[in-house]
Design a protein around this motif. Structure first.
Motif, PDB file in Angstrom:
ATOM      1  N   ALA A  79       3.342  -3.756  62.063  1.00 39.75           N
ATOM      2  CA  ALA A  79       2.243  -4.302  61.265  1.00 39.75           C
ATOM      3  C   ALA A  79       0.906  -3.645  61.603  1.00 39.75           C
ATOM      4  O   ALA A  79      -0.018  -3.653  60.781  1.00 39.75           O
ATOM      5  CB  ALA A  79       2.149  -5.811  61.454  1.00 39.75           C
ATOM      6  N   LYS A  80       0.797  -3.058  62.780  1.00 42.21           N
ATOM      7  CA  LYS A  80      -0.437  -2.386  63.202  1.00 42.21           C
ATOM      8  C   LYS A  80      -0.402  -0.885  62.929  1.00 42.21           C
ATOM      9  O   LYS A  80      -1.425  -0.216  63.043  1.00 42.21           O
ATOM     10  CB  LYS A  80      -0.666  -2.618  64.695  1.00 42.21           C
ATOM     11  CG  LYS A  80      -0.910  -4.064  65.056  1.00 42.21           C
ATOM     12  CD  LYS A  80      -0.980  -4.226  66.558  1.00 42.21           C
ATOM     13  CE  LYS A  80      -1.021  -5.686  66.948  1.00 42.21           C
ATOM     14  NZ  LYS A  80      -0.892  -5.859  68.403  1.00 42.21           N
ATOM     15  N   ALA A  81       0.762  -0.353  62.590  1.00 41.25           N
ATOM     16  CA  ALA A  81       0.925   1.098  62.429  1.00 41.25           C
ATOM     17  C   ALA A  81       0.175   1.614  61.211  1.00 41.25           C
ATOM     18  O   ALA A  81       0.200   1.003  60.141  1.00 41.25           O
ATOM     19  CB  ALA A  81       2.400   1.449  62.310  1.00 41.25           C
ATOM     20  N   ASP A  82      -0.475   2.752  61.384  1.00 40.40           N
ATOM     21  CA  ASP A  82      -1.095   3.458  60.268  1.00 40.40           C
ATOM     22  C   ASP A  82      -0.121   4.470  59.681  1.00 40.40           C
ATOM     23  O   ASP A  82      -0.192   4.786  58.501  1.00 40.40           O
ATOM     24  CB  ASP A  82      -2.377   4.153  60.732  1.00 40.40           C
ATOM     25  CG  ASP A  82      -3.427   3.136  61.142  1.00 40.40           C
ATOM     26  OD1 ASP A  82      -4.008   2.503  60.244  1.00 40.40           O
ATOM     27  OD2 ASP A  82      -3.642   2.951  62.353  1.00 40.40           O
ATOM     28  N   THR A  83       0.773   4.979  60.526  1.00 43.41           N
ATOM     29  CA  THR A  83       1.830   5.898  60.102  1.00 43.41           C
ATOM     30  C   THR A  83       3.081   5.629  60.926  1.00 43.41           C
ATOM     31  O   THR A  83       2.992   5.406  62.131  1.00 43.41           O
ATOM     32  CB  THR A  83       1.407   7.375  60.302  1.00 43.41           C
ATOM     33  OG1 THR A  83       0.250   7.656  59.520  1.00 43.41           O
ATOM     34  CG2 THR A  83       2.515   8.333  59.901  1.00 43.41           C
ATOM     35  N   ILE A  84       4.232   5.645  60.260  1.00 45.45           N
ATOM     36  CA  ILE A  84       5.528   5.503  60.920  1.00 45.45           C
ATOM     37  C   ILE A  84       6.320   6.776  60.655  1.00 45.45           C
ATOM     38  O   ILE A  84       6.450   7.186  59.500  1.00 45.45           O
ATOM     39  CB  ILE A  84       6.294   4.277  60.385  1.00 45.45           C
ATOM     40  CG1 ILE A  84       5.508   2.988  60.665  1.00 45.45           C
ATOM     41  CG2 ILE A  84       7.702   4.218  60.979  1.00 45.45           C
ATOM     42  CD1 ILE A  84       6.009   1.774  59.911  1.00 45.45           C
ATOM     43  N   LEU A  85       6.821   7.411  61.710  1.00 46.00           N
ATOM     44  CA  LEU A  85       7.641   8.609  61.593  1.00 46.00           C
ATOM     45  C   LEU A  85       9.024   8.306  62.133  1.00 46.00           C
ATOM     46  O   LEU A  85       9.155   7.727  63.213  1.00 46.00           O
ATOM     47  CB  LEU A  85       7.019   9.764  62.378  1.00 46.00           C
ATOM     48  CG  LEU A  85       7.827  11.065  62.413  1.00 46.00           C
ATOM     49  CD1 LEU A  85       6.909  12.274  62.357  1.00 46.00           C
ATOM     50  CD2 LEU A  85       8.747  11.159  63.625  1.00 46.00           C
ATOM     51  N   ILE A  86      10.058   8.692  61.375  1.00 41.18           N
ATOM     52  CA  ILE A  86      11.440   8.565  61.835  1.00 41.18           C
ATOM     53  C   ILE A  86      12.071   9.955  61.861  1.00 41.18           C
ATOM     54  O   ILE A  86      12.025  10.683  60.871  1.00 41.18           O
ATOM     55  CB  ILE A  86      12.270   7.640  60.922  1.00 41.18           C
ATOM     56  CG1 ILE A  86      11.657   6.230  60.870  1.00 41.18           C
ATOM     57  CG2 ILE A  86      13.726   7.579  61.405  1.00 41.18           C
ATOM     58  CD1 ILE A  86      12.347   5.290  59.893  1.00 41.18           C
ATOM     59  N   TYR A  87      12.634  10.311  63.014  1.00 45.44           N
ATOM     60  CA  TYR A  87      13.361  11.569  63.180  1.00 45.44           C
ATOM     61  C   TYR A  87      14.775  11.180  63.590  1.00 45.44           C
ATOM     62  O   TYR A  87      15.003  10.708  64.708  1.00 45.44           O
ATOM     63  CB  TYR A  87      12.672  12.418  64.235  1.00 45.44           C
ATOM     64  CG  TYR A  87      13.318  13.760  64.541  1.00 45.44           C
ATOM     65  CD1 TYR A  87      14.203  14.376  63.670  1.00 45.44           C
ATOM     66  CD2 TYR A  87      13.010  14.432  65.713  1.00 45.44           C
ATOM     67  CE1 TYR A  87      14.774  15.606  63.962  1.00 45.44           C
ATOM     68  CE2 TYR A  87      13.566  15.671  66.016  1.00 45.44           C
ATOM     69  CZ  TYR A  87      14.448  16.237  65.138  1.00 45.44           C
ATOM     70  OH  TYR A  87      14.998  17.457  65.430  1.00 45.44           O
ATOM     71  N   SER A  88      15.731  11.331  62.671  1.00 44.91           N
ATOM     72  CA  SER A  88      17.085  10.844  62.932  1.00 44.91           C
ATOM     73  C   SER A  88      18.082  11.489  61.986  1.00 44.91           C
ATOM     74  O   SER A  88      17.712  12.233  61.089  1.00 44.91           O
ATOM     75  CB  SER A  88      17.133   9.326  62.730  1.00 44.91           C
ATOM     76  OG  SER A  88      16.990   9.003  61.359  1.00 44.91           O
ATOM     77  N   ASP A  89      19.336  11.118  62.191  1.00 47.21           N
ATOM     78  CA  ASP A  89      20.364  11.431  61.208  1.00 47.21           C
ATOM     79  C   ASP A  89      20.178  10.503  60.017  1.00 47.21           C
ATOM     80  O   ASP A  89      19.496   9.479  60.113  1.00 47.21           O
ATOM     81  CB  ASP A  89      21.760  11.206  61.788  1.00 47.21           C
ATOM     82  CG  ASP A  89      22.150  12.271  62.800  1.00 47.21           C
ATOM     83  OD1 ASP A  89      21.651  13.406  62.699  1.00 47.21           O
ATOM     84  OD2 ASP A  89      22.956  11.957  63.690  1.00 47.21           O
ATOM     85  N   GLY A  90      20.817  10.850  58.914  1.00 48.26           N
ATOM     86  CA  GLY A  90      20.780   9.998  57.731  1.00 48.26           C
ATOM     87  C   GLY A  90      22.072   9.226  57.584  1.00 48.26           C
ATOM     88  O   GLY A  90      22.820   9.034  58.536  1.00 48.26           O
ATOM     89  N   GLY A  91      22.323   8.780  56.370  1.00 53.45           N
ATOM     90  CA  GLY A  91      23.543   8.042  56.086  1.00 53.45           C
ATOM     91  C   GLY A  91      23.529   6.643  56.660  1.00 53.45           C
ATOM     92  O   GLY A  91      22.481   6.092  56.998  1.00 53.45           O
ATOM     93  N   GLY A  92      24.722   6.071  56.791  1.00 50.27           N
ATOM     94  CA  GLY A  92      24.858   4.691  57.214  1.00 50.27           C
ATOM     95  C   GLY A  92      24.321   4.369  58.593  1.00 50.27           C
ATOM     96  O   GLY A  92      23.998   3.217  58.876  1.00 50.27           O
ATOM     97  N   GLY A  93      24.189   5.368  59.458  1.00 46.86           N
ATOM     98  CA  GLY A  93      23.654   5.134  60.799  1.00 46.86           C
ATOM     99  C   GLY A  93      22.145   5.246  60.892  1.00 46.86           C
ATOM    100  O   GLY A  93      21.572   5.125  61.974  1.00 46.86           O
TER     101      GLY A  93
END
Length: 140
Positions: A79-93
């Motif tokens: 709720a406090k984030a100005d930007t959220i970055l996700i570095y991960s695999d895709g798909g169901g996981g």
């Protein structure tokens, strides 16, 4: 290295780094669970590298919180984030597809939070996340 520099510049820009408008901006970095042998698809190492580069280039303008191994931030942090970055695999996981996390992210996107996906994190499943990612990122 040029691509990393471009990505970091984009990440910094998405945080609207105007110190006159409220101080430091919060960037939340999320690494997916390890899924490949060492040296390939290093989500944790990538997030730590993003963190280090941001600290070296914009420490006075951003606060950085990071989460490794698929750990998900608490809702109050999101709720406090100005930007959220996700570095991960895709798909169901994909970390964003677990539990009610899409709804958590949707709430943040509706308030104007930035959203960045790196690597296969741009690929949720067609059944879950695809429409949201198209809305938030412009594509999936």
């Amino acid at each position: 290295m040029k691509q990393l520099t471009i990505l970091l510049a984009a990440l910094v820009l998405t945080t609207s780094l105007s110190l006159a408008e409220g101080g430091k901006k919060l960037v939340v970095l999320i690494a997916g669970k390890p899924s490949h042998p060492p040296g390939a698809h290093e989500h944790n190492a990538g997030v730590l590298l993003f963190k280090k580069c941001l600290e070296q280039s914009a420490a006075e303008a951003v606060e950085i919180k990071h989460h490794l191994n698929g750990e998900w931030p608490a809702e109050d942090e999101l709720a406090k984030a100005d930007t959220i970055l996700i570095y991960s695999d895709g798909g169901g996981g994909h970390p964003a597809l677990q539990g009610d996390r899409l709804q958590q992210l949707d709430k943040q996107m509706k308030r104007g939070c930035g959203f960045v996906c790196v690597h296969y994190a741009v690929e949720p499943t067609i059944e879950k996340g695809n429409n949201e990612f198209i809305d938030w990122l412009g594509g999936a």
